[in-house]
Scaffold this motif. Structure first.
Motif, PDB file in Angstrom:
ATOM      1  N   HIS A  42       4.815  10.065 -27.525  1.00 56.37           N
ATOM      2  CA  HIS A  42       5.348   9.824 -29.030  1.00 56.37           C
ATOM      3  C   HIS A  42       5.942  10.572 -29.638  1.00 56.37           C
ATOM      4  N   LEU A 101      16.873   8.601 -28.398  1.00 52.30           N
ATOM      5  CA  LEU A 101      17.776   9.184 -27.181  1.00 52.30           C
ATOM      6  C   LEU A 101      16.981   8.803 -25.833  1.00 52.30           C
ATOM      7  N   SER A 102      15.671   9.552 -25.792  1.00 52.41           N
ATOM      8  CA  SER A 102      14.922   9.316 -24.504  1.00 52.41           C
ATOM      9  C   SER A 102      14.842   7.945 -23.681  1.00 52.41           C
ATOM     10  N   GLU A 103      15.070   6.968 -25.162  1.00 59.12           N
ATOM     11  CA  GLU A 103      15.351   5.157 -24.036  1.00 59.12           C
ATOM     12  C   GLU A 103      16.984   5.334 -24.264  1.00 59.12           C
ATOM     13  N   GLU A 104      17.166   4.952 -24.337  1.00 58.30           N
ATOM     14  CA  GLU A 104      18.426   4.500 -25.054  1.00 58.30           C
ATOM     15  C   GLU A 104      20.067   5.483 -24.535  1.00 58.30           C
ATOM     16  N   ASP A 146      14.869  10.199 -33.249  1.00 63.24           N
ATOM     17  CA  ASP A 146      15.885  10.373 -32.488  1.00 63.24           C
ATOM     18  C   ASP A 146      15.868  10.673 -31.740  1.00 63.24           C
ATOM     19  N   ARG A 147      14.885  11.791 -31.492  1.00 63.32           N
ATOM     20  CA  ARG A 147      14.682  11.329 -29.939  1.00 63.32           C
ATOM     21  C   ARG A 147      13.509  10.480 -29.352  1.00 63.32           C
ATOM     22  N   PHE A 190      22.757   8.592 -25.400  1.00 65.23           N
ATOM     23  CA  PHE A 190      24.319   8.450 -26.490  1.00 65.23           C
ATOM     24  C   PHE A 190      25.719   8.557 -26.530  1.00 65.23           C
ATOM     25  N   PRO A 249       7.820  13.827 -28.316  1.00 60.29           N
ATOM     26  CA  PRO A 249       8.136  14.534 -27.407  1.00 60.29           C
ATOM     27  C   PRO A 249       8.778  15.870 -27.971  1.00 60.29           C
ATOM     28  N   GLY A 250       8.809  16.757 -26.752  1.00 60.06           N
ATOM     29  CA  GLY A 250       9.336  17.830 -26.835  1.00 60.06           C
ATOM     30  C   GLY A 250       8.696  18.791 -27.981  1.00 60.06           C
ATOM     31  N   ALA A 298      11.809  12.197 -38.253  1.00 58.97           N
ATOM     32  CA  ALA A 298      12.928  11.525 -38.368  1.00 58.97           C
ATOM     33  C   ALA A 298      13.869  11.918 -36.823  1.00 58.97           C
ATOM     34  N   ASP A 299      13.603  13.581 -36.902  1.00 63.74           N
ATOM     35  CA  ASP A 299      13.568  13.910 -36.022  1.00 63.74           C
ATOM     36  C   ASP A 299      13.356  13.447 -34.088  1.00 63.74           C
TER      37      ASP A 299
END
Lengths: 558, 558
Positions: A53, A467-470, A463-464, A472, A55-56, A459-460
């Protein structure tokens, strides 16, 4: 689960303040500060590895906020042993003040010096060994041998005028360790008899009943697996586990096989360990990867990293056929390591891949090729009974481990009210044998990502995750400043949503119409127009696709 | 690890063709087709749940390609039991041809009918029970009782003129099951004596030594945990585990507590099970959530879903304090479930959260509150020895499970060359006791995401993984068609990269300069200009930030 945050009162002279900065509520980024009479001693300064949870993220550091304005008051950092979760954040601390002295054993300091070299920092160091006594300002330090999954680990007993604290670092109580360096229970007994005010101990295996088996039990298993292997053997382990590598070297030697060390950290760490005499390399057993190709397969053992299924490590690349060593029928892979929670999918994917190529995979689940480096419940009970501490603060563990460790203390007779299950940033004061919680700091996670430290926010990460689930959808539109008419676009880009961009043909006229309607109603504000675009595309994607990608509208007036 | 793909030759009359479509190489989406003389029988049609490298995917279906053009030849789908990984893809199959008959036990069909109702499909069904014989075209089917973690599970023995195949579905060999319905070893013995040509069996626990403990052992543990609990008890389990829920109801009743069922699937499934007599509800033990608030905490047991740490399920919401039930000191949580690999982080996060709120958490790791639903190695050995199959095709497992199961077969004397470790799409022909691999189909993963089926591609998932690791930067520029001069922008948007957009101020002039330089050199092509933007921003972000976000440039000529 936000705790009540409150700032501790000013520290009174002669009182010892103890603040775990990291390592409580997580396995990693261990760090505690001890302060008395204006001077601060730090024990450990490690990193935490991110979960899925986060990521990156490359690494997570302790939050240095409580000491940022006190750098000049720090008299030293005691490093209990050389694992990343105890030393990994030192480079980031020394970037704040490079001359903070580092105190640790020979191997621990050699490992942190190698790491600091990559950061171009030459540290001030003080080498200590078990039995050593050091006075550092108001702190009297005694270093005590403990046994762990890396050699030369130390516990530290900190005596001040306010009282005595014993911090174990990471440890277990193997009674037959390879190097015969056992956890020094005699020292524990002496400290217990003198009177221990606070015991801070490793909680990692507090919820594991019984006793951690002896490291020595693994050797014969390795030897017999290697003896039965018709072809190459590849052993994966942590790159700092000197005794595990020692057993592999010995087993290979007994079977007349040569060993190739693989992976940058494995080569570096074992070089250091061999130079300092911690790793005893049997004569001519180590050879170079280049020379290995001239030997028959059944004369070779590869010792590598990658036991946690890390995608870029040697072993995963072998499983994915992306490595020059092509795994095939008859090859044996030994995962001489634990399976760290969260890595299961990756590790099993790797095991499945290796088996599909025909390899025999030996791991903790089907052979005794690994034991833990941490004391289980039975061992901790020995410690509590020999120490009889007045107060207990379990460290190094998630909530479930801390609670289990606290319960062991209570079972041995430590009063429940003197047993503290705390979290990062909980502040305790010790004086005259009494420990009180006096504050709770608001500490965060400090994320390292690339060259950035602390710039990536929650917050980043949120967002990630979206982005990973859905994926953009971004929509660019330029509108006429005067008329509100669409001049350019809508230009729609999407990633992670659908490959065929023709899917958006349907929504383009809807966006244009929505913008023109808004313009007719007098809306000229960019932010408001972006909201119009977001709503239009959001409604369409939800109705037509039952999906919720991130929608990034850009409306520019030209 | 791509396998060699080759198309099987045309099926000869009188030969049985067996093709596992799903469930080999994965735990999930179980499905096998059997074809003889132009007719196709399907056994199971389940879904697979995605792993973390398949972000945002709701479900994964078997690839129906091999049967898409043969829908009229399908004479039925045998559903061995009511778990999602065996029935979950039926709605998607019936969307292709709604009148395919479904064959299964009373409970299995009740569960799939409830699911199909949500898809507004009323299926054609044929209810069968253990001991039943059914002739379906060229297939003679015998249904055999097997014991599993859901009641009313069946194995199916398929006899054709080409030979006999026994497919176990999921099973274990609990010798003291709650419903006294044991796996019918007498039937296995009879089939073995008649001669079994091919045995296809559940591999899930083939690498677990010994025997799965009895479900009945859990009851007393549940009862004593509930008896000792000072406040509320919340038990989490799978929503179809009727016997587990039965034991919770009985234990609550014995302790004079009422039970509230929570979670949509739990309420629905237990309603069906009670209506059909599989769940025997002690008098007045079940009450409504609304009435529960009037009872003292120590008179209540909540039975919920969410044992896998699913973020939206009741239990995770309690851990995150997002549920009307506020967990506190004295509450007991029982996770009466396995920990499915890959869910560890989520489950431990939930356990830590619940413990932080003061709850006592009882789970498989610290009490005997769960047993598996699958036969371990010892049980499979019984099956091999009583059946003495000529050929073996392990199903329902990852590579490591299939290999372990095959090894058990070989140890009992099945010749290695008759033991097949296969994968999805491997095609086998059976005739006169001989099984041969005759083909390997190229089957993919069919992803369900929102209302889309099969639209999300591997490329989309790769994009999502990059987005999740690194975020993205989109750059919009409009340039003059004639001069190449930048008219609008560069307008930069980023998500998951950095919150402060001022960070991009530095690269804006670089992008403008790069575009103008390109224009001077005569570049007018959009795609080429987008490449210029991508390279400029990519180089900057790599040098300045050591990061590799996805870069999405849009250049428009106006």
């Amino acid at each position: 689960m936000p705790s009540t945050i409150y700032t501790p009162a000013k520290l009174k002279p002669g009182t010892l303040r103890i603040t775990p900065i990291g390592g409580l509520g997580e396995i990693g980024r261990n760090m505690t500060t001890f302060e008395i009479d204006g001077k601060i001693l730090i024990v450990d300064c490690g990193v935490l590895f991110p979960e899925e949870h986060q990521p990156g993220v490359d690494l997570i550091l302790p939050d240095f906020t409580p000491i940022k304005d006190r750098l000049q008051d720090i008299i030293g950092v005691v490093l209990t042993h050389g694992h990343e979760d105890h030393i990994g954040a030192v480079p980031y601390l020394l970037k704040l003040r490079p001359d903070i002295p580092l105190i640790g054993s020979t191997l621990t300091l050699a490992l942190i010096e190698a790491k600091l070299k990559e950061h171009r920092i030459v540290p001030y160091t003080l080498t200590v060994a078990e039995g050593d006594l050091e006075r550092m300002g108001p702190f009297d330090l005694e270093f005590i041998a403990v046994n762990h999954s890396i050699p030369d680990a130390l516990a530290v007993c900190i005596t001040t005028k306010a009282g005595t604290v014993l911090h174990t670092g990471d440890f277990k109580m193997d009674q037959l360790p390879l190097d015969e360096r056992i956890t020094d229970l005699r020292a524990f007994a002496r400290i217990g008899e003198t009177g221990l005010d606070l015991f801070m101990s490793d909680s990692t295996n507090a919820d594991v009943p019984g006793f951690t088996p002896n490291e020595r039990d693994i050797g014969p298993v390795l030897e017999s697996v290697i003896a039965r292997s018709p072809r190459r053997v590849i052993v994966a382990s942590f790159s700092s586990h000197v005794h595990r590598v020692q057993q592999v070297l010995d087993a290979a030697y007994a079977n007349d096989r040569k060993v190739v060390l693989m992976g940058r950290s494995m080569v570096r760490n074992m070089g250091i360990a061999a130079d300092l005499g911690y790793l005893k390399v049997p004569k001519d057993v180590l050879i170079d990867a280049k020379k290995a190709v001239n030997l028959p397969d059944n004369k070779l053992v590869y010792m590598s990293t990658g036991s946690q299924g890390e995608p870029m490590a040697v072993l995963s690349r072998m499983a994915n056929q992306e490595h020059q060593i092509v795994i095939g029928k008859g090859d044996t892979i030994i995962l001489a390591s634990s399976l760290i929670p969260g890595n299961e999918n990756g590790v099993y994917r790797m095991i499945n891949g290796l088996m599909k190529l025909g390899a025999n995979v030996v791991h903790k689940g089907n052979a005794k090729v690994h034991v833990s480096g941490h004391a289980a419940a039975g061992e901790l009970l020995y410690c509590y009974n020999i120490l009889k501490p007045k107060n207990v603060l379990p460290v190094h563990g998630e909530q479930r481990h801390l609670v289990a460790n606290a319960n062991l203390a209570i079972q041995t007779g430590v009063p429940e009210e003197n047993t503290f299950v705390a979290e990062d940033g909980t502040v305790f004061d010790l004086k005259d044998g009494y420990v009180h919680q006096v504050g709770q700091l608001d500490l965060g996670f400090v994320y390292v990502d690339g060259s950035s430290v602390g710039e990536i926010t929650e917050a980043d990460l949120k967002d990630r995750r979206i982005l990973s689930e859905e994926g953009f959808i971004s929509i660019f539109v330029a509108v006429d400043k005067q008329t509100g008419k669409v001049l350019v676009g809508p230009e729609i880009q999407a990633r992670g949503f659908a490959e065929d961009e023709a899917v958006f043909d349907a929504v383009v006229p809807q966006v244009i119409k929505a913008l023109e309607d808004a313009a007719k109603n007098g809306t000229r504000d960019n932010v408001a127009l972006q909201q119009v675009v977001r709503r239009t595309v959001g409604r369409w994607v939800n109705t037509q696709h039952r999906r919720k990608p991130m929608i990034v509208p850009v409306v520019i007036e030209a």
